[in-house]
Design an enzyme around this catalytic site. Structure first.
Site, PDB file in Angstrom:
ATOM      1  N   LYS A   1       4.153   9.407   8.874  1.00 20.54           N
ATOM      2  CA  LYS A   1       4.000   8.411  10.084  1.00 20.54           C
ATOM      3  C   LYS A   1       4.817   8.740  11.164  1.00 20.54           C
ATOM      4  O   LYS A   1       4.717  10.070  12.338  1.00 20.54           O
ATOM      5  CB  LYS A   1       3.597   6.580  10.193  1.00 20.54           C
ATOM      6  CG  LYS A   1       2.644   6.897   8.829  1.00 20.54           C
ATOM      7  CD  LYS A   1       2.514   5.422   8.696  1.00 20.54           C
ATOM      8  CE  LYS A   1       1.039   4.916   8.827  1.00 20.54           C
ATOM      9  NZ  LYS A   1       1.150   4.146   7.000  1.00 20.54           N
TER      10      LYS A   1
ATOM     11  N   ASP B   1       9.644   2.844  -0.452  1.00 19.75           N
ATOM     12  CA  ASP B   1       8.126   3.569   0.324  1.00 19.75           C
ATOM     13  C   ASP B   1       8.329   3.386   2.083  1.00 19.75           C
ATOM     14  O   ASP B   1       8.371   2.004   2.610  1.00 19.75           O
ATOM     15  CB  ASP B   1       7.331   3.460   0.023  1.00 19.75           C
ATOM     16  CG  ASP B   1       5.670   3.988   0.544  1.00 19.75           C
ATOM     17  OD1 ASP B   1       6.146   4.733   1.806  1.00 19.75           O
ATOM     18  OD2 ASP B   1       4.962   3.853   0.852  1.00 19.75           O
TER      19      ASP B   1
ATOM     20  N   TYR C   1       1.009  -1.534  -0.156  1.00 19.37           N
ATOM     21  CA  TYR C   1      -0.309   0.034  -0.053  1.00 19.37           C
ATOM     22  C   TYR C   1       1.060   1.072  -0.088  1.00 19.37           C
ATOM     23  O   TYR C   1       2.180   1.366   0.759  1.00 19.37           O
ATOM     24  CB  TYR C   1      -1.196   0.042   1.169  1.00 19.37           C
ATOM     25  CG  TYR C   1      -1.304   1.467   1.096  1.00 19.37           C
ATOM     26  CD1 TYR C   1      -3.223   1.170   0.224  1.00 19.37           C
ATOM     27  CD2 TYR C   1      -1.802   2.166   2.507  1.00 19.37           C
ATOM     28  CE1 TYR C   1      -3.253   2.916   0.293  1.00 19.37           C
ATOM     29  CE2 TYR C   1      -2.749   3.521   2.706  1.00 19.37           C
ATOM     30  CZ  TYR C   1      -3.068   3.243   1.650  1.00 19.37           C
ATOM     31  OH  TYR C   1      -3.713   4.888   1.383  1.00 19.37           O
TER      32      TYR C   1
HETATM   33  C1  LIG Z   1       0.262   4.813   5.969  1.00 22.51           C
HETATM   34  C2  LIG Z   1       1.392   4.449   4.489  1.00 22.51           C
HETATM   35  C3  LIG Z   1       0.765   5.079   3.544  1.00 22.51           C
HETATM   36  C4  LIG Z   1      -0.195   6.116   3.885  1.00 22.51           C
HETATM   37  O1  LIG Z   1      -0.356   7.651   4.618  1.00 22.51           O
HETATM   38  P1  LIG Z   1      -1.401   8.493   5.041  1.00 22.51           P
HETATM   39  O2  LIG Z   1      -0.009   9.458   5.754  1.00 22.51           O
HETATM   40  O3  LIG Z   1      -1.851   7.638   5.465  1.00 22.51           O
HETATM   41  O4  LIG Z   1      -1.158   9.045   3.910  1.00 22.51           O
HETATM   42  C5  LIG Z   1       2.017   5.301   2.508  1.00 22.51           C
HETATM   43  N1  LIG Z   1       2.761   3.631   2.424  1.00 22.51           N
HETATM   44  C6  LIG Z   1       2.752   2.855   3.565  1.00 22.51           C
HETATM   45  C7  LIG Z   1       3.683   2.128   3.174  1.00 22.51           C
HETATM   46  C8  LIG Z   1       2.051   3.643   4.175  1.00 22.51           C
HETATM   47  O5  LIG Z   1       2.404   2.507   5.303  1.00 22.51           O
END
Ligand SMILES: *Cc1c(COP(=O)(O)O)cnc(C)c1O
Length: 429
Positions: A266, A238, A144
């Site tokens: 995060k 990511d 994701y």
């Molecule tokens: C949480 C997450 C996102 C998205 O971040 P948001 O702050 O919710 O937009 C993207 N990539 C990864 C791997 C994530 O865990």
């Protein structure tokens, strides 16, 4: 344990909010029942509106790594609040957070701060396209990367491997340049390079956390990096979930791979909306105002969010709780496996640092298809038994549990006890 006030708020929330939540992961769709409404949190604990206290293993899906309302973070936020909330101009605190991030991520010379992980990732992809002059992106099934159109494909949904959008409202054209590969399957990525000469980059979660925790096999990430180098593409890592989770820095560094572009989020906002993407100078100089790739944000680098991020990361660096995380995760893994064995329940554990995930399945989980063999009904029973035993978990089989440095020995003992009870509930169901 009563949840009557949560139930009332849920009913009230349905009127003007969609499903009474502002993010679908907060709905209890896959575990049944109504979502809990939270009143407050402190340290390792979170309290719902009915006054039930839980040990928090959700931690806002990762950010609260030093626990809730840490004194150092609170003081820094208060100091910033007095001066004003948003200026539409630069502040010293942005330079400070940027330096912490660039110092912690090897090869990242410059960073652009944004407001979410989603923004960080879709901007990083725009940057890879700008830098290479190519359009196509390879993403892995089950990973994701936020909810941008071009990435809402095989994003933990059942549409794996088909080049079809994972959401209504995403035009086929928006995902036409997104190629899907399978996690831990190098050939599935190689195949795309054999068929396309316009691939800008590969995007990957270095430790997947959004199909449950799935680890890359030895050499997989390095092989992807080599594949990128051989084909003039960029490796976009990511680290929105994994950044600062398993060491003071990135997971890909721990795994011995070099990224071209790194995405963060995060933890770096300490509970406030912050994301970031960064790379070496040559790449970042493409970004406006230095270059021709446009990306902006009214609230980007918000001083309150910067204060929370700086204090959280500074405290994390001073505490250096990563060895304790490893020990705590090992304890939880042991408790889960022992309890499952006692009751003859199939269970597989994946963990990396302070991310841990039990899958109710008997086969090793190294990709999305294997993760999906999990018995989600068993998880739902387990989840509610944990709630009743005072442990707050993400309401999904496919979300990682997170640990924070505020967990005490008492908390750990309570978690182990809860696991034993919950596994017994699964056995008796
Ligand atoms: C949480 C997450 C996102 C998205 O971040 P948001 O702050 O919710 O937009 C993207 N990539 C990864 C791997 C994530 O865990």
């Amino acid at each position: 344990m009563k949840h009557t006030k949560s139930e009332k708020l849920y009913q009230a929330g349905l009127e003007n909010l969609v499903g009474a939540v502002n993010s679908p992961v907060r709905a209890f769709a896959s575990v049944g029942g109504n979502p809990l409404f939270i009143e407050r949190a402190d340290g390792s604990k979170i309290t719902d509106v009915d006054g039930n206290e839980y040990i928090d293993l959700v931690l806002s899906y990762g950010p609260m790594i030093i626990g809730h309302r840490h004194g150092r973070v609170r003081r820094n936020i208060r100091k910033a609040l007095i001066k004003g909330y948003s200026f539409g101009a630069s502040t010293k605190s942005e330079i400070k957070l940027a330096k912490i991030l660039c110092d912690a991520v090897p090869g990242m010379d410059k960073v652009r701060l944004v407001n979410s992980g989603t923004e960080a990732v879709f901007s990083a992809i725009r940057l890879a396209r700008a830098f290479t002059g190519r359009d196509k992106i390879i993403k892995f099934s089950g990973c994701y990367h936020g909810h941008a159109d071009s990435l809402l494909i095989a994003a933990g949904s059942g549409l794996a491997t088909l080049s079809l959008p994972g959401s209504k409202g995403v035009p086929d054209a928006a995902v036409a340049n997104t190629l899907i590969a399978n996690y831990n399957d190098l050939d599935s990525a190689k195949k795309h390079f054999a068929e396309h000469d316009d691939i800008a980059g590969i995007i990957i979660e270095p430790i997947a956390g959004n199909m449950g925790v799935v680890l890359p096999e030895d050499g997989f990430l390095q092989a992807l990096k080599t594949l990128c180098e051989d084909n003039g593409a960029l490796l976009i890592v990511d680290e929105v979930m994994t950044g600062f989770r398993s060491q003071f820095g990135t997971a890909h560094e721990l795994l011995g791979v070099k990224a071209d572009i790194t995405c963060l989020g995060k933890i770096i906002g300490g509970g406030f909306p912050v994301g970031a993407y960064g790379a070496r100078n040559e790449i970042m100089e493409m970004v406006a105002p230095l270059g021709e790739m446009y990306q902006a944000g009214t609230l980007s680098g918000n001083p309150i969010a910067m204060a929370a991020g700086i204090a959280t990361l500074s405290e994390l660096r001073d505490q250096n709780p990563f060895a304790k995380f490893e020990a705590d995760a090992k304890t939880i893994e042991g408790a889960l496996l022992t309890a499952a064995k006692r009751h003859n329940i199939d269970l597989v554990i994946n963990r990396y640092g302070s991310m841990i995930n039990p899958f109710f399945t008997k086969i090793p989980v190294t990709n999305f298809a294997q993760a999906q063999t999990s018995d989600t009904k068993k998880f739902a029973i387990f989840f509610w038994a944990m709630i009743h035993a005072g442990v707050f978990l993400p309401p999904s089989q496919f979300e990682a549990w997170f640990l924070c440095s505020a967990l005490s020995d008492e908390d750990m003992a309570k978690i182990v006890k809860a696991i034993n009870k919950a596994m017994q509930a699964v056995a008796e169901a």
